[in-house]
Design an enzyme around this catalytic site. Structure first.
Site, PDB file in Angstrom:
ATOM      1  N   LYS B  90      39.919  51.219   6.888  1.00  0.00           N
ATOM      2  CA  LYS B  90      39.540  49.839   7.208  1.00  0.00           C
ATOM      3  C   LYS B  90      39.546  48.919   5.988  1.00  0.00           C
ATOM      4  CE  LYS B  90      38.490  50.580  11.666  1.00  0.00           C
ATOM      5  NZ  LYS B  90      39.246  49.976  12.775  1.00  0.00           N
ATOM      6  N   GLU B 112      33.493  41.966  14.034  1.00  0.00           N
ATOM      7  CA  GLU B 112      32.945  42.822  15.084  1.00  0.00           C
ATOM      8  C   GLU B 112      32.968  44.241  14.538  1.00  0.00           C
ATOM      9  OE1 GLU B 112      36.077  42.138  14.794  1.00  0.00           O
ATOM     10  OE2 GLU B 112      37.005  44.112  15.034  1.00  0.00           O
ATOM     11  N   SER B 369      42.247  59.086   9.079  1.00  0.00           N
ATOM     12  CA  SER B 369      41.843  57.686   8.896  1.00  0.00           C
ATOM     13  C   SER B 369      40.464  57.511   8.280  1.00  0.00           C
ATOM     14  CB  SER B 369      41.915  56.954  10.232  1.00  0.00           C
ATOM     15  OG  SER B 369      41.113  57.614  11.195  1.00  0.00           O
TER      16      SER B 369
HETATM   17  C1  LIG Z   1      37.860  56.381  10.786  1.00  0.00           C
HETATM   18  C2  LIG Z   1      38.385  55.499  11.867  1.00  0.00           C
HETATM   19  N1  LIG Z   1      39.598  55.748  12.380  1.00  0.00           N
HETATM   20  C3  LIG Z   1      40.100  54.991  13.358  1.00  0.00           C
HETATM   21  C4  LIG Z   1      39.404  53.928  13.900  1.00  0.00           C
HETATM   22  C5  LIG Z   1      40.016  53.181  15.037  1.00  0.00           C
HETATM   23  O1  LIG Z   1      40.621  51.988  14.670  1.00  0.00           O
HETATM   24  P1  LIG Z   1      42.189  51.807  14.637  1.00  0.00           P
HETATM   25  O2  LIG Z   1      42.716  52.323  15.935  1.00  0.00           O
HETATM   26  O3  LIG Z   1      42.349  50.347  14.504  1.00  0.00           O
HETATM   27  O4  LIG Z   1      42.727  52.551  13.496  1.00  0.00           O
HETATM   28  C6  LIG Z   1      38.131  53.616  13.398  1.00  0.00           C
HETATM   29  C7  LIG Z   1      37.344  52.487  13.936  1.00  0.00           C
HETATM   30  O5  LIG Z   1      36.185  52.312  13.753  1.00  0.00           O
HETATM   31  C8  LIG Z   1      37.611  54.432  12.347  1.00  0.00           C
HETATM   32  O6  LIG Z   1      36.405  54.186  11.847  1.00  0.00           O
END
Ligand SMILES: Cc1ncc(COP(=O)(O)O)c(C=O)c1O
Lengths: 263, 389
Positions: B90, B112, B369
């Site tokens: 993020k 948000e 992620s």
């Molecule tokens: C670690 C992590 N991965 C993925 C996401 C999902 O978001 P996005 O689909 O935009 O990558 C989030 C959202 O809070 C997250 O904290």
């Protein structure tokens, strides 16, 4: 068919009342909220020139707390677009009806089908606050094909370069958004309310009504120094939320009507 | 190249656009122009990368999972976004948007958040750049993620619980939009994924492109070639868009994994909410439904419009996994590699584990992620101390 050639029922009705020297009053009521049918009829009898009927939506992004709560309670009570619209032909108002709802409820069934449903339900016009002018073409076209007028919102932030086109595309009336923000009563009328109405009046002879932030008859009179009329929503719905029922709505509308007529 | 710029109306195919109240249209236009200009300015791009590197900890490593690969018969490489400052991908987007907001003369950020990761990242950028910050969070999530609420407060942000609608992420987006409608003159809406009105989906993907760009170079170096698959979890789809964008012009299979209870692409029903035309979970009349999964960060009923497009043209696929599969993948990575993943990221691994038999001998690049620290409390409840012990 082209809605711009001849005004539709909403616009024709409001134009004639305006041209007869009257200031216009439109009342919003959340469809499906307990007692909404009586409230609509009472509002018309008490002097509203048109009624905006809300079809509650799960994500009312242009609405403040009062209309959000009414929408949510209506949804929890089982209100659907079909249940609200099926009731409209039974309402005895003698004035035009607009629906106010959010675009996904038109997108999901498809423009043509939704527009046809409105047309066969005694609805004259539609207001879709999350469908801005730049995205509105396909919907306006489908709506015009079955005689539904699309009321466009003009915001204080709308640049002059777009305002003319936007007012040209609007049918029914032009909805001048009185302030930067969502629906809800405010202590004072925002200075933007008369500014945006004046800018709209400068580019169109369609009725220009100011809505969002009109909380009292005094605000309405002040707004109507420039605008052709006002739309009141949260002030009306608050009477329903607090249990004042159709009588409370009738008294409120009458107080606005009297103030506007006294000028 | 499949992931190119959207068209003039902000559309990827038929998806995208700008479905917001008229009041916000000029702000979206202004943002688009400012973004184009900034991204064209090498000083801005350099400042962005300098902060991501020196403050955010980039480049993030590529980690080969030797034990897990042997166990599954699939060669697994992790792109370690979990090692970024604040614990997830993020921060890439947030640094980009905060710098842009500052360049536009805005003094306040609103955001948000669901699980709180985007909220924490936004609060962090606001502290770093001395901006005011307000984060909207569904009341249900405020209670589920108390630790992240406190983190945001420590960072100087104001957190407001949202009690309308389903009291979760989608309602937090509504409330942030309502704030922005009223404060657009001094405020930037720092949206947390590749969703919302144009230019957000494109801009957010561009800020996350660094993930795919690094990963591609790292793969080329390690493999002397490209991975067979690139896999990422999908909530709104930002981490997936970032890593996919490094490989969309290759032969690599692109796989975005949704939670079973939030499979917007999987269900494939078009809809319009939160400023965009995309796939949207909704009932038979068009009321938006709540997503429900074990990870608050994926509890979003929509998906970024570019993913809807990539799915519609068959360039990427979007399977879903169950909460149970996610819980198992979460434990598997912890025990075999010593990496506790975010529950969101564990969705991507859960799909690889399920499909392992059909992927034998292939190379999978998996976007990790985020890290799982935020989920440890929740997993302690789900698993119980004994089962883990
Ligand atoms: C670690 C992590 N991965 C993925 C996401 C999902 O978001 P996005 O689909 O935009 O990558 C989030 C959202 O809070 C997250 O904290």
């Amino acid at each position: 068919m082209n809605s711009e050639l001849a005004p539709g029922r909403m616009e024709g009705f409001l134009r004639s009342r305006r041209d007869a020297g009257s200031k216009l009053l439109v009342a919003y009521i959340t469809g499906g909220f307990e007692g909404w049918e009586a409230a609509v009829e009472t509002a018309a009898a008490a002097g509203a020139d048109a009624i905006e009927i809300g079809i509650p939506f799960s994500d009312p992004v242009m609405d403040g707390p009062v209309i959000q709560e009414a929408s949510q309670r209506a949804l929890e009570g089982g209100a659907t677009p079909a249940s609200v619209l099926a009731t409209v032909p039974n309402l005895d108002t003698g004035v035009p009806h607009a629906v106010m709802t959010y675009y996904n409820l038109a997108h999901h069934p498809g423009h043509d089908r939704f527009a046809a449903t409105l047309a066969s339900s005694g609805i004259d016009a539609a207001i879709l606050p999350d469908l801005p002018f730049v995205e509105s073409g396909p919907w306006r076209h489908a709506a015009a094909n079955v005689g539904i007028e699309t009321i466009m919102l003009a915001a204080p932030t709308t640049p002059d370069a777009r305002l003319g086109e936007l007012c040209e595309a609007s049918s029914g009336f032009v909805y001048a958004v009185g302030l930067l923000g969502v629906t809800g009563e405010r202590a004072q009328l925002a200075s933007t309310a008369t500014e945006i109405a004046a800018r709209c009046k400068g580019v169109t002879d369609k009725p220009v009504l100011t809505g969002v932030g009109i909380g009292s008859p005094e605000h309405a009179v002040e707004a109507c120094e420039v605008a052709d009329g006002v739309i009141i929503g949260s002030a009306v719905v608050r009477r329903l939320l607090s249990g004042d029922g159709a009588d409370g709505v009738g008294e409120l509308i009458a107080s606005f009507r009297d103030a506007l007529d006294a000028g | 190249m499949v992931m190119t710029d959207p068209n003039k109306e902000g559309r990827f195919g038929e998806f995208g656009g700008r479905f917001v109240p008229e009041t916000l249209i000029p702000a979206c236009e202004e943002l688009e122009e400012a973004f184009r200009e900034a991204w064209d300015d090498s000083a801005f791009v350099e400042q962005f990368h300098t902060i991501l590197n020196d403050y955010g900890g980039r480049p993030s490593p590529l980690t080969e999972c030797f034990r897990l690969s042997e166990q599954l018969g699939v060669r697994i490489l992790l792109k370690r976004e979990d090692l970024n400052h604040t614990g997830s991908h993020k921060i890439n987007n947030v640094i980009g948007q905060a710098l842009l907001a500052q360049r536009m003369g805005k003094t306040r950020l609103v955001a948000e958040t669901g699980a709180g990761q985007h909220g924490v990242a936004t609060a962090t950028a606001a502290a770093l750049l001395d901006m005011e910050c307000k984060v909207y969070m569904g009341q249900v999530d405020v209670e589920r993620q108390a630790l992240n609420v406190f983190r945001m407060q420590l960072l100087g942000a104001e957190v407001e619980g949202v009690s309308s609608g389903s009291k979760t992420l989608k309602d937090a987006v509504n409330e942030a939009l309502r704030d922005w409608v009223a404060t657009v003159e001094n405020t930037h809406y720092c949206l947390g994924s590749v969703m919302g009105p144009h230019p957000y989906p494109w801009m957010v993907r561009t800020f996350h492109h660094v993930i795919g760009e690094e990963a591609r170079a790292q793969c080329l170096k390690l493999l002397d070639g490209l991975p067979d698959l690139v896999v990422a979890c999908v909530g709104g789809g930002s981490n997936a868009a970032g890593i996919f964008s490094g490989f969309s012009d290759t032969e690599s299979r692109l796989v975005g994994v949704e939670p079973a209870g939030g499979a917007a692409v999987g269900r494939g029903v078009p809809g319009v909410v939160h400023g965009m035309a995309s796939y949207l979970m909704q009932d038979e009349v068009g009321q938006v439904q709540e997503a429900e999964s074990i990870s608050a960060g994926l509890d979003y009923p929509g998906v970024g419009p570019e993913h809807a497009y990539l799915s519609s043209i068959g360039r990427a696929e979007y399977p879903s996994v169950s909460d149970q599969e996610v819980i198992e993948a979460f434990q598997l990575l912890s025990k075999t590699e010593g990496i506790i993943p975010a529950l969101e990221s564990a969705h991507a691994l859960a799909w690889v584990v399920r499909e392992a038999a059909s992927l034998q001998g292939q190379v999978v690049l998996l976007n990790l992620s985020g890290r799982g620290d935020k989920d440890v409390d929740q997993m302690m409840e789900v698993l119980g101390m004994d089962e883990v012990g």
